[in-house]
Design a protein around this motif. Structure first.
Motif, PDB file in Angstrom:
ATOM      1  N   THR A  31       0.834  -1.200   0.000  1.00 53.47           N
ATOM      2  CA  THR A  31       0.000   0.000   0.000  1.00 53.47           C
ATOM      3  C   THR A  31       0.871   1.253   0.000  1.00 53.47           C
ATOM      4  O   THR A  31       2.095   1.182   0.145  1.00 53.47           O
ATOM      5  N   THR A  32       0.248   2.401  -0.120  1.00 51.92           N
ATOM      6  CA  THR A  32       0.997   3.663  -0.109  1.00 51.92           C
ATOM      7  C   THR A  32       1.651   3.919   1.245  1.00 51.92           C
ATOM      8  O   THR A  32       2.644   4.634   1.320  1.00 51.92           O
ATOM      9  N   ARG A  33       1.111   3.337   2.291  1.00 50.90           N
ATOM     10  CA  ARG A  33       1.721   3.511   3.613  1.00 50.90           C
ATOM     11  C   ARG A  33       2.946   2.622   3.788  1.00 50.90           C
ATOM     12  O   ARG A  33       3.745   2.828   4.685  1.00 50.90           O
ATOM     13  N   ARG A  34       3.076   1.612   2.937  1.00 52.11           N
ATOM     14  CA  ARG A  34       4.206   0.686   3.030  1.00 52.11           C
ATOM     15  C   ARG A  34       5.090   0.768   1.796  1.00 52.11           C
ATOM     16  O   ARG A  34       5.735  -0.196   1.430  1.00 52.11           O
ATOM     17  N   ASN A  35       5.143   1.893   1.159  1.00 55.15           N
ATOM     18  CA  ASN A  35       5.880   1.996  -0.094  1.00 55.15           C
ATOM     19  C   ASN A  35       7.393   2.005   0.090  1.00 55.15           C
ATOM     20  O   ASN A  35       8.128   1.991  -0.882  1.00 55.15           O
ATOM     21  N   ARG A  36       7.870   2.019   1.309  1.00 48.94           N
ATOM     22  CA  ARG A  36       9.317   2.023   1.547  1.00 48.94           C
ATOM     23  C   ARG A  36       9.857   0.652   1.931  1.00 48.94           C
ATOM     24  O   ARG A  36      11.001   0.536   2.356  1.00 48.94           O
ATOM     25  N   LEU A  37       9.041  -0.374   1.798  1.00 46.41           N
ATOM     26  CA  LEU A  37       9.515  -1.721   2.107  1.00 46.41           C
ATOM     27  C   LEU A  37      10.585  -2.142   1.110  1.00 46.41           C
ATOM     28  O   LEU A  37      10.448  -1.919  -0.094  1.00 46.41           O
ATOM     29  N   LEU A  38      11.624  -2.744   1.620  1.00 46.74           N
ATOM     30  CA  LEU A  38      12.637  -3.316   0.734  1.00 46.74           C
ATOM     31  C   LEU A  38      12.032  -4.518   0.015  1.00 46.74           C
ATOM     32  O   LEU A  38      11.143  -5.185   0.557  1.00 46.74           O
ATOM     33  N   PRO A  39      12.495  -4.817  -1.184  1.00 47.16           N
ATOM     34  CA  PRO A  39      11.960  -5.979  -1.907  1.00 47.16           C
ATOM     35  C   PRO A  39      12.083  -7.279  -1.119  1.00 47.16           C
ATOM     36  O   PRO A  39      11.185  -8.121  -1.160  1.00 47.16           O
ATOM     37  N   THR A  40      13.171  -7.442  -0.375  1.00 49.25           N
ATOM     38  CA  THR A  40      13.329  -8.671   0.417  1.00 49.25           C
ATOM     39  C   THR A  40      12.312  -8.739   1.548  1.00 49.25           C
ATOM     40  O   THR A  40      11.789  -9.806   1.861  1.00 49.25           O
ATOM     41  N   THR A  41      12.018  -7.594   2.163  1.00 51.99           N
ATOM     42  CA  THR A  41      11.014  -7.551   3.227  1.00 51.99           C
ATOM     43  C   THR A  41       9.629  -7.830   2.661  1.00 51.99           C
ATOM     44  O   THR A  41       8.840  -8.574   3.249  1.00 51.99           O
TER      45      THR A  41
END
Length: 55
Positions: free
Chosen positions: A34-44
């Motif tokens: 989601t837009t609130r989680r747009n900074r998650l690393l691809p591995t995460t």
């Protein structure tokens, strides 16, 4: 000309693949990313998806 092969082909080629599993994965990915989680690393992101698919 080949009645046995013809019958076998009709049995197996008539089966349509199901897209339910892939649609479910994309839907789940849309919920995770989601837009609130747009900074998650691809591995995460991948780890979260694997955890969600296991439960």
């Amino acid at each position: 000309q080949y009645p046995t092969i013809s019958r076998i082909a009709k049995d197996y080629l008539a089966i349509q693949g199901s897209a339910v599993t892939s649609e479910r994965a994309f839907s789940s990915g849309g919920i995770t990313g989601t837009t609130r989680r747009n900074r998650l690393l691809p591995t995460t992101f991948e780890a979260l998806q694997l955890l969600k698919s296991g439960y």
